[in-house]
Write a protein that holds these residues in place. Structure first.
Motif, short mmCIF file in Angstrom:
data_model
loop_
_atom_site.label_atom_id
_atom_site.label_comp_id
_atom_site.label_asym_id
_atom_site.label_seq_id
_atom_site.Cartn_x
_atom_site.Cartn_y
_atom_site.Cartn_z
N UNK A 251 -6.05 -8.82 -8.31
CA UNK A 251 -6.14 -8.08 -6.97
C UNK A 251 -7.49 -7.57 -6.57
N UNK A 260 -8.44 -7.73 1.63
CA UNK A 260 -7.16 -7.06 1.51
C UNK A 260 -6.93 -6.39 0.35
N UNK A 262 -4.00 -4.73 -2.53
CA UNK A 262 -2.68 -5.23 -2.82
C UNK A 262 -1.47 -4.91 -1.78
N UNK A 263 -1.66 -3.68 -1.07
CA UNK A 263 -0.62 -3.53 0.04
C UNK A 263 -0.97 -3.79 1.19
N UNK A 264 -1.81 -4.93 1.40
CA UNK A 264 -2.52 -5.45 2.55
C UNK A 264 -2.75 -4.54 3.81
N UNK A 265 -3.59 -3.54 3.18
CA UNK A 265 -4.07 -2.79 3.97
C UNK A 265 -5.54 -3.42 3.76
N UNK B 39 1.07 -3.30 7.84
CA UNK B 39 0.62 -3.89 6.59
C UNK B 39 1.70 -4.64 6.03
N UNK B 42 1.61 -7.79 7.40
CA UNK B 42 0.37 -8.75 6.60
C UNK B 42 0.99 -9.24 5.32
N UNK B 43 1.74 -8.49 4.66
CA UNK B 43 2.07 -8.68 3.36
C UNK B 43 2.96 -9.87 3.18
N UNK B 141 -11.38 -0.59 11.12
CA UNK B 141 -11.39 0.11 9.59
C UNK B 141 -12.95 0.57 9.19
N UNK B 145 -12.08 4.44 10.16
CA UNK B 145 -11.10 5.20 9.33
C UNK B 145 -11.88 5.86 8.27
#
Lengths: 306, 149
Positions: A251, A260, A262-265, B39, B42-43, B141, B145
């Motif tokens: 990760x 990216x 792991x939670x695709x933020x 998100x 995206x996943x 971001x 952010x």
């Protein structure tokens, strides 16, 4: 009474002499440098690991623009505003006229060719751990980048930080001058990661919190803290649940490659530029960084005052 | 008696105020939900790109379409007065530079529209698209952010 005044004068002279002596900027002399032909490919690798362009190129520079290190960005910190110098090979406004020894002195001792202390906004506190051969390779790579003619104004700091000589005392506390030593008890990969993180990558300069005079709190190594520049909080990279505990080694390496989480933020803030530098590294270097981060002591985050 | 009426009116006032707040919604919560939804999509794409899930052209296109739709109206969720509160990660720079913030959101709208058919063309196209899409995420971001912890 007269003898008292005399005592005060004597003490003041001793104090001034001591200050002068303790704060003498140190140099590295050409005779002590290793015989070494610059390896430009390794220099490029260190350039991306170090992310020179994130501060020394223009803000938000990408692609070729990130190789133009004409300086001029402003770093707003609690000590005042630092203006990032021109380190392009321009001989008049950049560092084109520097010798190898000048460059190594700047990176390891934090001292300019004309013998003045640099402020530690330039993270020589990390670069001091780099191998001299690597520094020579990096200089070789920087020498081949485009020359940019750009004069950068002086820093705008508040007293007492305006007294450069005082940095000599600060350096006694925070510069140990030790080249990175691999730990024989851990894998080569972890040692490579440790070198990249503590030396060229200078990750600790943002991810480790600072004390009130700007020194890194080594007991909180990579545990995150208030951003040293600008607003916000810099995340905890230790394997604690409040840090990267839930992230696998893969990760971490993937985040450095693509941005990216792991939670695709995505990574954000100044890490965006850092990540884009790291994406230029060979995969094995990102994996090494990840392996090292998984191996350091976990520390719980100290919450920021929201 | 009068006192009781005053209490009653005050009580009604509080109820009315709360109702208005619910109707208007909580912009901080809403914008966080939007980001979470993006998100999530995206996943779907990321897991295929990494090979953790088998490639599925329809699912990929659906995920990209959802991103494209989710970003609609996003910047309206940052009204004045919602700068702080909750656990917002919004940077104060949003309100200093709303035009650029809106441009960044528009860029995601454009790039996600452009990439919707592309991610259906095969796994390599999807992998390439993810980089471009991530670029749009990061552009915003980077400036707007702030991490709080």
């Amino acid at each position: 009474m007269r003898s008292f005044i005399r005592l005060v004068i004597v003490l003041a002279v001793i104090g001034a002499a001591g200050f002068y002596w303790l704060t003498i900027p140190e140099r590295i002399y050409p005779s002590t440098l290793p015989e070494h032909e610059a390896d430009l490919a390794n220099g490029a690798r260190l350039f991306w690991a170090g992310g020179c362009g994130s501060c020394h190129a223009k803000a938000k520079a990408t692609g070729e623009e990130k190789l133009k290190l004409g300086g001029g960005q402003e770093l707003v910190t609690p000590f005042g505003t630092f203006r990032v110098p021109n380190i392009s090979p321009d001989t008049r406004t950049g560092i084109g006229g520097w010798s190898k020894a000048d460059f190594v002195t700047a990176m390891v001792k934090g001292v300019s060719p004309d013998g003045r202390h640099y402020y530690p906004a330039f993270p020589y506190t990390s670069y001091q751990h780099m191998r001299e051969t690597d520094l020579i390779d990096l200089k070789g790579f920087l020498d081949g980048l485009p020359a940019v003619s750009n004069v950068v104004g002086p820093h705008d700091l508040s007293f007492p930080y305006t007294i450069r000589r005082g940095l000599g005392l600060w350096k006694l506390l925070y510069l140990d001058g030790k080249t990175f030593e691999p730990d024989p008890d851990v894998s080569d990969e972890i040692n490579r990661g440790a070198y990249l993180v503590t030396g060229p990558g200078h990750c600790g300069e943002c991810h480790t919190p600072r004390d009130f005079i700007g020194g890194l709190r080594m007991d909180r190594w990579l545990a995150g803290g208030p951003a040293p520049e600008g607003d916000g909080f810099v995340p905890n990279l230790t394997p604690d649940p409040s840090g990267l505990g839930a992230w696998s080694k893969a990760d971490i390496a993937y985040a450095l490659e693509t941005g990216f989480t792991p939670d695709y933020d995505t990574l954000g803030g100044s890490m965006t530029s850092v990540q884009e530098n790291m994406a230029h590294l060979p995969g094995e270097d990102r994996a090494a960084i990840a392996a090292y981060l998984k191996s350091i002591p976990p520390l719980p985050s100290e919450k920021s005052g929201k | 008696m009068r006192i009781r009426a005053a209490f009653l009116l005050a009580g009604l006032g509080v109820v009315a105020f709360a109702a208005a707040a619910v109707a208007q919604g909580d912009p901080i919560k809403q914008r966080q939900e939007t980001m979470k939804a993006i998100g999530g999509s995206m996943k779907v794409l990321g897991e295929m790109a990494k090979g953790e899930k088998p490639y599925d052209a329809d699912a990929a296109k659906a995920a990209m379409t959802k991103i494209n739709e989710s970003i609609d109206g996003f910047t309206a969720l940052f009204p004045k007065g919602s700068e702080t509160g909750g656990d917002t990660a919004a940077s104060p720079k949003i309100w200093e530079n709303m035009a650029e913030f809106e441009e960044d959101a528009e860029a995601l709208k454009m790039v996600s529209a452009e990439l919707t058919p592309v991610v259906g063309e095969g796994i390599d196209s999807l992998r390439g698209s993810l980089g471009k899409l991530g670029g749009a995420c990061k552009d915003c971001h980077e400036d707007f952010r702030l991490k709080k912890e």
